[in-house]
Design a protein around this motif. Structure first.
Motif, mmCIF file in Angstrom:
data_model
loop_
_atom_site.group_PDB
_atom_site.id
_atom_site.type_symbol
_atom_site.label_atom_id
_atom_site.label_comp_id
_atom_site.label_asym_id
_atom_site.label_seq_id
_atom_site.Cartn_x
_atom_site.Cartn_y
_atom_site.Cartn_z
ATOM 1 N N ASP A 1 -35.054 -108.186 1.963
ATOM 2 C CA ASP A 1 -35.957 -108.994 1.551
ATOM 3 C C ASP A 1 -36.792 -108.432 0.511
ATOM 4 O O ASP A 1 -38.622 -108.573 0.080
ATOM 5 C CB ASP A 1 -36.861 -108.559 3.006
ATOM 6 C CG ASP A 1 -36.382 -109.088 4.716
ATOM 7 O OD1 ASP A 1 -35.835 -110.049 4.224
ATOM 8 O OD2 ASP A 1 -36.833 -108.474 5.799
ATOM 9 N N THR B 1 -38.298 -103.984 5.770
ATOM 10 C CA THR B 1 -37.388 -104.966 6.416
ATOM 11 C C THR B 1 -37.374 -104.441 7.534
ATOM 12 O O THR B 1 -37.106 -103.103 7.658
ATOM 13 C CB THR B 1 -36.100 -104.834 5.459
ATOM 14 O OG1 THR B 1 -35.190 -106.152 6.154
ATOM 15 C CG2 THR B 1 -35.539 -103.934 5.011
ATOM 16 N N GLN C 1 -27.984 -113.079 10.149
ATOM 17 C CA GLN C 1 -29.960 -112.646 9.642
ATOM 18 C C GLN C 1 -29.840 -113.236 8.964
ATOM 19 O O GLN C 1 -30.662 -114.015 9.062
ATOM 20 C CB GLN C 1 -29.775 -111.505 10.125
ATOM 21 C CG GLN C 1 -30.002 -110.335 11.749
ATOM 22 C CD GLN C 1 -30.430 -108.906 11.632
ATOM 23 O OE1 GLN C 1 -29.600 -108.206 11.059
ATOM 24 N NE2 GLN C 1 -31.399 -108.914 11.812
ATOM 25 N N SER C 2 -29.008 -113.051 7.475
ATOM 26 C CA SER C 2 -29.453 -113.228 6.804
ATOM 27 C C SER C 2 -29.725 -115.219 6.248
ATOM 28 O O SER C 2 -30.401 -115.236 6.039
ATOM 29 C CB SER C 2 -28.677 -113.050 5.647
ATOM 30 O OG SER C 2 -29.032 -111.541 5.008
ATOM 31 N N ARG D 1 -33.096 -116.120 7.771
ATOM 32 C CA ARG D 1 -34.155 -116.285 7.618
ATOM 33 C C ARG D 1 -33.755 -116.895 6.359
ATOM 34 O O ARG D 1 -35.059 -117.102 6.041
ATOM 35 C CB ARG D 1 -33.869 -114.352 7.066
ATOM 36 C CG ARG D 1 -34.845 -113.658 6.838
ATOM 37 C CD ARG D 1 -35.304 -112.261 6.390
ATOM 38 N NE ARG D 1 -35.669 -111.837 8.267
ATOM 39 C CZ ARG D 1 -35.381 -110.617 8.361
ATOM 40 N NH1 ARG D 1 -35.820 -109.903 7.976
ATOM 41 N NH2 ARG D 1 -35.539 -110.198 10.324
ATOM 42 N N TYR D 2 -33.311 -117.421 5.076
ATOM 43 C CA TYR D 2 -33.466 -117.010 4.008
ATOM 44 C C TYR D 2 -32.932 -118.546 4.102
ATOM 45 O O TYR D 2 -32.830 -119.035 2.514
ATOM 46 C CB TYR D 2 -32.861 -115.992 3.212
ATOM 47 C CG TYR D 2 -32.892 -114.782 2.737
ATOM 48 C CD1 TYR D 2 -34.785 -114.357 2.839
ATOM 49 C CD2 TYR D 2 -31.677 -113.704 3.005
ATOM 50 C CE1 TYR D 2 -34.406 -112.932 2.704
ATOM 51 C CE2 TYR D 2 -32.395 -112.268 3.355
ATOM 52 C CZ TYR D 2 -33.730 -112.088 2.914
ATOM 53 O OH TYR D 2 -34.212 -110.420 3.252
#
Length: 562
Positions: free
Chosen positions: A45, A158, A282-283, A286-287
């Protein structure tokens, strides 16, 4: 030259690649000028913009030149895990007109001593958690150690799971010749004009050293530029792509496909220092990650995650990789679960990543792909060096713009690794393959990794690929075991899916194999283990298992790989 693959060439792609005649650092200059405020790196993050990246890389270069007296062409060791500091140090070294020597972070002092002695490096940029392994070499060639603390780049809160070694606070010892990363940047030193160009050495990755000491592969800025532009163009990359960068940067696959390539286009890389299937998912969510580069063991782990359905992975447009063939059963599961086709490629340290990639719109499973732009790849008899007939197994030899110049300080090894065909210089890869009717290359195995069972030749990679179709098998590695009647026999070292442990027996695997493969390929011995050793880049270490087996056989014990 093989041209059978030309009908399947990616639509809209030329067969020749025109490459910028600039240094690698110039890519950062361009991206920072075009997209100054755009995130270059995302690290748990915390963003680093392109303008910020260029500024810090230049300060690193200034310190190397003005404090460490690094000169054009000097080698600098880079010894750390994937992190913002790895990327910044890599480009800082290049901006100082020096040569990056990426070092496997699992290496220890005896191995590091070889790197220092062979390269003549006086400077190393090292992570805080690895300092203890290289500090004893100060005074034995090394003069300066620049020490990075990963947590210095955790600047935003984060909720992602940060590994302990990344979250550790700064503890850099105050000692002569040791400088903390932050102190280096705080000096605000600036380098002189950049002198290195396409013909200067850029990076020198070392081979794995399976025989003797590792050897440094000499690559110029031109070599590296060709490889990264080719890879990115093949996959139709653009500046708005977001890449999950989890393959090790010290290894050429991650270095080119997950670091240098995206930065050339000005896109964003999401860095994970180590593989973690939950953090990866998750990444991606999220991104809004658009592409990921993984090897087969990572893909197996990701798809085995019972929480996989909890994550929105719809942004992914492709997953690609290489290093080891993706089992067909796993590739098909990826297609069903994620709607994504896995695209494989093939390359090596000596070619600074891919020489072959599957066409994105027409990939084949468990296939190395086709030779990319300007690559002349052939299959030859490893003994006579005559070109093999269609469909026959032989050694891959490669003539390409990104083949290394040779091995550092080792003219004999360089001479032994090249042959001449029709006036061209070809690299001997040591990999056995065959070419199908469409011109696609298929790996059979590493040269000499073959089991001779009663005169039948068994190629372990083929048996492994078939075993992965068994629903209870998570990982499998085939090695040779001694057999009084057959000379050698096939042994399977297997990791079961967690839910299948205690429910499936060794004999069940053998019985299943008898139904799915030729009798001479069937493993006569199956051994269940909790884990199979892997290299830092994630490849199964079959040699380590084979050597253990041989040692135990010499002691008179049967099949004692544990």
């Amino acid at each position: 030259m093989n041209t059978r693959h030309f009908p399947f060439w990616p639509a809209g792609q030329s067969r020749h690649l025109t490459v910028p005649q600039t240094s690698l650092f110039y890519n950062i200059e361009v991206s920072a000028t075009r997209y100054p405020d755009k995130p270059c790196i995302l690290f748990y993050d915390t963003p680093i913009t392109y303008a910020g990246f260029r500024d810090e890389a230049e300060r690193i270069a200034g310190y190397l030149q003005k404090t460490c007296n690094v000169q054009r062409g000097d080698r600098v060791l880079l010894f750390m895990q994937n992190s913002p500091q790895f990327v910044l140090a890599y480009y800082g070294i290049l901006r100082a007109d020096a040569v990056v020597v990426p070092v496997n972070p699992m290496n220890r002092i005896d191995e590091l001593r070889h790197y220092v002695g062979d390269t003549g490096a006086r400077v190393a940029i090292v992570a805080q958690d690895l300092l203890q392994h290289i500090a004893p070499l100060q005074g034995q060639g090394l003069e300066h150690l620049l020490v990075a603390t990963y947590s210095d780049y955790l600047k935003q809160p984060t909720d992602l799971q940060v590994p302990d070694f990344v979250a550790a606070p700064r503890e850099v010892p105050a000692a002569p010749g040791i400088t903390a990363w932050n102190d280096m940047l705080a000096g605000g030193l600036r380098p002189g004009p950049m002198l290195a160009g396409p013909d200067d050495l850029c990076v020198m990755p070392y081979t794995s050293g399976t025989t003797g000491h590792p050897k440094g592969c000499m690559h110029t800025h031109g070599n590296v530029m060709f490889s990264l532009v080719a890879s990115m163009q093949w996959f139709n990359a653009n500046q708005d792509a977001v890449s999950l960068s989890v393959l090790p940067f010290f290894h050429v696959t991650g270095m080119q496909g997950s670091m240098n390539g995206p930065l050339y286009y000005g896109s964003t890389i999401v860095i994970l220092p180590r593989w973690d299937r939950d953090a990866a998912a998750q990444s991606i969510q999220r991104y809004r990650v658009t592409s990921a580069q993984v090897i087969s063991t990572m893909a197996v782990d990701l798809l085995s995650n019972p929480r996989l359905g909890e994550f929105d992975l719809s942004s992914l447009r492709g997953i690609r990789g290489g290093g080891a063939a993706m089992p067909e059963a796993v590739a098909r599961k990826m297609q069903v679960e994620l709607g994504i086709t896995y695209t494989e490629g093939y390359g090596m340290s000596e070619t600074i990543a891919a020489t072959h990639i599957n066409p994105v719109m027409r990939p084949k499973l468990q296939c190395l792909g086709i030779p990319i732009y300007d690559v002349d790849a052939r299959v030859v008899d490893p003994h006579s060096l005559q070109e093999a007939a269609n469909g026959e197994v032989g050694e891959i030899v490669v003539h390409a713009p990104h083949v290394m110049k040779g091995y550092w300080n080792n003219p004999q090894a360089t001479e032994e690794s090249f042959i001449e065909i029709e006036g061209k210089r070809f690299l001997r890869t040591g990999d056995l393959a065959k070419i199908d009717e469409d011109g696609y290359f298929f790996m059979v195995d590493r040269l000499k990794r073959m089991i001779n069972a009663s005169g039948f030749k068994v190629w372990p990679a083929e048996v492994e690929a078939m075993l992965y179709q068994h629903p209870a098998i998570r990982e499998a590695c085939i090695i040779a075991a001694r057999d009084a009647k057959r000379g050698e026999t096939v042994k399977a070292v297997v990791v079961l899916q967690e839910a299948q442990r205690g429910k499936v027996s060794e004999q069940d695997i053998i019985d299943w194999a008898r139904q799915h493969m030729a009798a001479y390929k069937v493993p006569r011995i199956v051994q269940f283990v909790d884990a199979i050793p892997k290299s830092p880049s994630g490849k199964l270490q079959w040699r380590e298992l084979q050597e253990r087996e041989q040692r135990m056989e010499q002691k008179g014990d049967d099949h004692a790989v544990q």
